[in-house]
Motif scaffolding. Structure first.
Motif, mmCIF file in Angstrom:
data_model
loop_
_atom_site.group_PDB
_atom_site.id
_atom_site.type_symbol
_atom_site.label_atom_id
_atom_site.label_comp_id
_atom_site.label_asym_id
_atom_site.label_seq_id
_atom_site.Cartn_x
_atom_site.Cartn_y
_atom_site.Cartn_z
ATOM 1 N N VAL A 174 -32.863 -33.332 -12.024
ATOM 2 C CA VAL A 174 -32.000 -32.152 -12.140
ATOM 3 C C VAL A 174 -30.609 -32.520 -11.647
ATOM 4 O O VAL A 174 -30.444 -33.070 -10.553
ATOM 5 N N THR A 175 -29.599 -32.228 -12.455
ATOM 6 C CA THR A 175 -28.220 -32.492 -12.067
ATOM 7 C C THR A 175 -27.348 -31.316 -12.481
ATOM 8 O O THR A 175 -27.819 -30.369 -13.124
ATOM 9 N N PHE A 176 -26.071 -31.375 -12.122
ATOM 10 C CA PHE A 176 -25.135 -30.305 -12.439
ATOM 11 C C PHE A 176 -23.885 -30.876 -13.105
ATOM 12 O O PHE A 176 -23.323 -31.858 -12.628
ATOM 13 N N ASP A 177 -23.498 -30.242 -14.186
ATOM 14 C CA ASP A 177 -22.237 -30.561 -14.857
ATOM 15 C C ASP A 177 -22.052 -32.076 -15.016
ATOM 16 O O ASP A 177 -21.050 -32.649 -14.576
ATOM 17 N N ALA A 178 -23.012 -32.710 -15.649
ATOM 18 C CA ALA A 178 -22.952 -34.161 -15.855
ATOM 19 C C ALA A 178 -21.678 -34.537 -16.610
ATOM 20 O O ALA A 178 -21.272 -33.838 -17.545
ATOM 21 N N HIS A 179 -21.056 -35.620 -16.185
ATOM 22 C CA HIS A 179 -19.813 -36.070 -16.818
ATOM 23 C C HIS A 179 -19.992 -36.226 -18.321
ATOM 24 O O HIS A 179 -19.113 -35.883 -19.100
ATOM 25 N N ASP A 180 -21.131 -36.762 -18.719
ATOM 26 C CA ASP A 180 -21.515 -36.828 -20.124
ATOM 27 C C ASP A 180 -23.028 -36.659 -20.200
ATOM 28 O O ASP A 180 -23.776 -37.600 -19.929
ATOM 29 N N PRO A 181 -23.517 -35.441 -20.547
ATOM 30 C CA PRO A 181 -24.970 -35.198 -20.549
ATOM 31 C C PRO A 181 -25.732 -36.045 -21.555
ATOM 32 O O PRO A 181 -26.950 -36.131 -21.482
ATOM 33 N N MET A 196 -24.943 -25.722 -15.299
ATOM 34 C CA MET A 196 -23.506 -25.500 -15.189
ATOM 35 C C MET A 196 -23.221 -24.371 -14.200
ATOM 36 O O MET A 196 -23.984 -23.402 -14.125
ATOM 37 N N PRO A 197 -22.105 -24.449 -13.460
ATOM 38 C CA PRO A 197 -21.804 -23.433 -12.444
ATOM 39 C C PRO A 197 -20.863 -22.330 -12.929
ATOM 40 O O PRO A 197 -20.159 -21.713 -12.119
ATOM 41 N N ALA A 198 -20.825 -22.052 -14.232
ATOM 42 C CA ALA A 198 -19.856 -21.096 -14.782
ATOM 43 C C ALA A 198 -19.982 -19.720 -14.129
ATOM 44 O O ALA A 198 -18.975 -19.087 -13.778
ATOM 45 N N TYR A 199 -21.209 -19.228 -13.973
ATOM 46 C CA TYR A 199 -21.408 -17.902 -13.379
ATOM 47 C C TYR A 199 -20.866 -17.861 -11.951
ATOM 48 O O TYR A 199 -20.198 -16.893 -11.551
ATOM 49 N N ASP A 282 -15.027 -30.905 -14.581
ATOM 50 C CA ASP A 282 -16.237 -31.235 -13.823
ATOM 51 C C ASP A 282 -15.934 -31.740 -12.429
ATOM 52 O O ASP A 282 -16.724 -31.534 -11.513
ATOM 53 N N MET A 283 -14.806 -32.419 -12.211
ATOM 54 C CA MET A 283 -14.550 -32.966 -10.886
ATOM 55 C C MET A 283 -13.068 -33.145 -10.607
ATOM 56 O O MET A 283 -12.241 -33.266 -11.516
ATOM 57 N N ILE A 284 -12.758 -33.122 -9.318
ATOM 58 C CA ILE A 284 -11.462 -33.561 -8.812
ATOM 59 C C ILE A 284 -11.730 -34.853 -8.053
ATOM 60 O O ILE A 284 -12.399 -34.842 -7.020
ATOM 61 N N SER A 285 -11.248 -35.965 -8.581
ATOM 62 C CA SER A 285 -11.412 -37.239 -7.889
ATOM 63 C C SER A 285 -10.153 -37.472 -7.050
ATOM 64 O O SER A 285 -10.044 -36.955 -5.948
ATOM 65 N N SER A 286 -9.188 -38.182 -7.563
ATOM 66 C CA SER A 286 -7.917 -38.291 -6.847
ATOM 67 C C SER A 286 -7.114 -36.991 -6.968
ATOM 68 O O SER A 286 -6.345 -36.638 -6.082
ATOM 69 N N GLY A 287 -7.314 -36.283 -8.091
ATOM 70 C CA GLY A 287 -6.600 -35.024 -8.316
ATOM 71 C C GLY A 287 -5.279 -35.179 -9.036
ATOM 72 O O GLY A 287 -4.626 -34.195 -9.373
#
Length: 397
Positions: A174-181, A196-199, A282-287
């Motif tokens: 189980v994972t969330f918002d995979a970079h590439d599912p 996905m965390p949309a809600y 999906d993510m903030i790495s360096s931003g």
């Protein structure tokens, strides 16, 4: 509590145990409390109907498994489970991004890397898989998820990691918002669920800002690049607003810090003037890319810029975000609590947290009953209900 979590005609496939590694202990404790409440509610509801569960360990006071991964002075480690897991349904939870955990190697202090966390996960699996009924892995940030496709002579780390877990006997991942599912193609005959965390984003947004107007003249969803298009389209459809996209034009003749530098951000979409814009990714790495997008939107006269990202890694620190907040380029940033958040981040005025613990508890509880998770996979109905409630509350003022 509502009886939504009552499983009328099913019992768990096996007694539930949550094997939380040190990297995500805080999140696991919240999840555990939710599941305890769910099952206490189930027991009460069934008692009203003069029914009984008659299932060993169903309404336990806690489902957390006692375990440890001690390390030797050489940096080597071992996985140890401190109670019997025979016949249980184990959910091993790990946060491979948690860099706050130190260990000593030959007198020097190291901080655990994603590789260290992944190895500890495998140690716990190896300790339990032979006697447990089944072992599932909860890995919110997918290990090596950005190394999902091969280009020239490169390793395919994510696919190898998934295959390794399956070869060890893991039943479901189980994972969330995979970079590439699509990376699940590496294990096509085995369970791989991507949530996905949309809600939770929408709920956090509505709770914090009651002045938002949900129409295409006042709100717009923005994808910072072509890779985040699906997320932006889904959210825009549920909020009934327009969306736009930035295209990153890169200089492919150069490689700086392992990637091609961005030359310019080209915007595709209608005007953002005087609108509140939601940047979804999906993510903030360096931003760096996210902040450049926010600045471009403000320079196009957007009223508010709100960043929604599942994982806030902030690998280059928080100073640049502080600077952009002070300059008015960003209004606030929302990330989930699925990965490690530093104490400094939690104290920032511009930061909001979308709590995923209840959602994760629902997922684990549902999987343990071995019933369909289709409703959890697609939160459209819940988002629509939330939007309707929000709009009705605005009309009362």
């Amino acid at each position: 509590m509502s009886n939504d979590y009552v499983f009328k005609d099913t019992i768990p496939i096996a007694p539930l145990k949550i094997a939380a590694l040190e990297s995500c202990q805080e999140l696991a404790e919240k999840v555990d409390k939710h599941i305890v409440k769910f099952r206490q509610n189930d027991a009460k509801e069934l008692e009203k109907r003069q029914e009984s569960l008659h299932f060993r360990g169903y309404d336990a006071s806690s489902y957390l498994l006692h375990l440890s991964c001690p390390r030797f002075g050489s940096g080597e480690a071992k996985g140890t489970i401190l109670e019997s897991v025979r016949g249980t349904d184990i959910y091993a939870m790990v946060d491979i991004t948690n860099h706050s955990i130190p260990y000593t190697i030959c007198g020097y202090t190291n901080h655990m890397s994603p590789d260290d966390h992944f190895q500890d996960l495998k140690r716990i699996i190896a300790t339990s898989v032979s006697t447990a009924h089944r072992v599932n892995v909860i890995m919110p940030f997918l290990y090596e998820g950005r190394q999902h496709k091969r280009s020239k002579r490169e390793s395919l780390d994510c696919a190898l990691a998934l295959q390794e877990l399956i070869d060890m006997g893991v039943h479901n991942i189980v994972t969330f918002d995979a970079h590439d599912p699509r990376v699940q193609n590496a294990i096509p005959l085995h369970g791989f669920d991507n949530f996905m965390p949309a809600y939770q984003f929408v709920r956090t947004l509505f709770s914090h800002d009651t002045s938002l107007k949900l129409d295409k003249d006042h709100l717009m969803v923005i994808s910072p690049d072509e890779g985040a298009m699906d997320r932006a389209v889904y959210l825009a459809n549920n909020l009934s607003v327009d969306m736009g996209m930035f295209y990153k034009r890169r200089d492919y003749s150069k490689v700086i810090n392992g990637r091609n530098p961005i030359v310019a951000h080209e915007f595709l979409g209608s005007s953002v003037r005087d609108k509140t814009v939601l940047i979804i990714d999906d993510m903030i790495s360096s931003g760096e890319s996210m902040l450049d997008t926010a600045r471009e939107l403000k320079e196009r006269h957007a009223k508010k810029v709100i960043i929604c990202c599942t994982f806030g890694l902030f690998t280059n620190g928080l100073e640049k975000f502080d600077e952009f907040y002070e300059k008015g380029y960003i209004d606030y940033v929302i990330t989930t609590n699925l990965t490690y958040r530093s104490p400094e981040l939690l104290q920032r005025e511009w930061y909001l947290e979308a709590d995923m613990s209840k959602y994760l508890a629902v997922i684990i509880n549902t999987l343990n009953h071995d019933v369909s998770i289709s409703e959890a996979l697609s939160p459209t109905a819940r988002i629509q209900k939330l939007v309707k409630t929000y709009q009705n509350s605005q009309r009362t003022f």
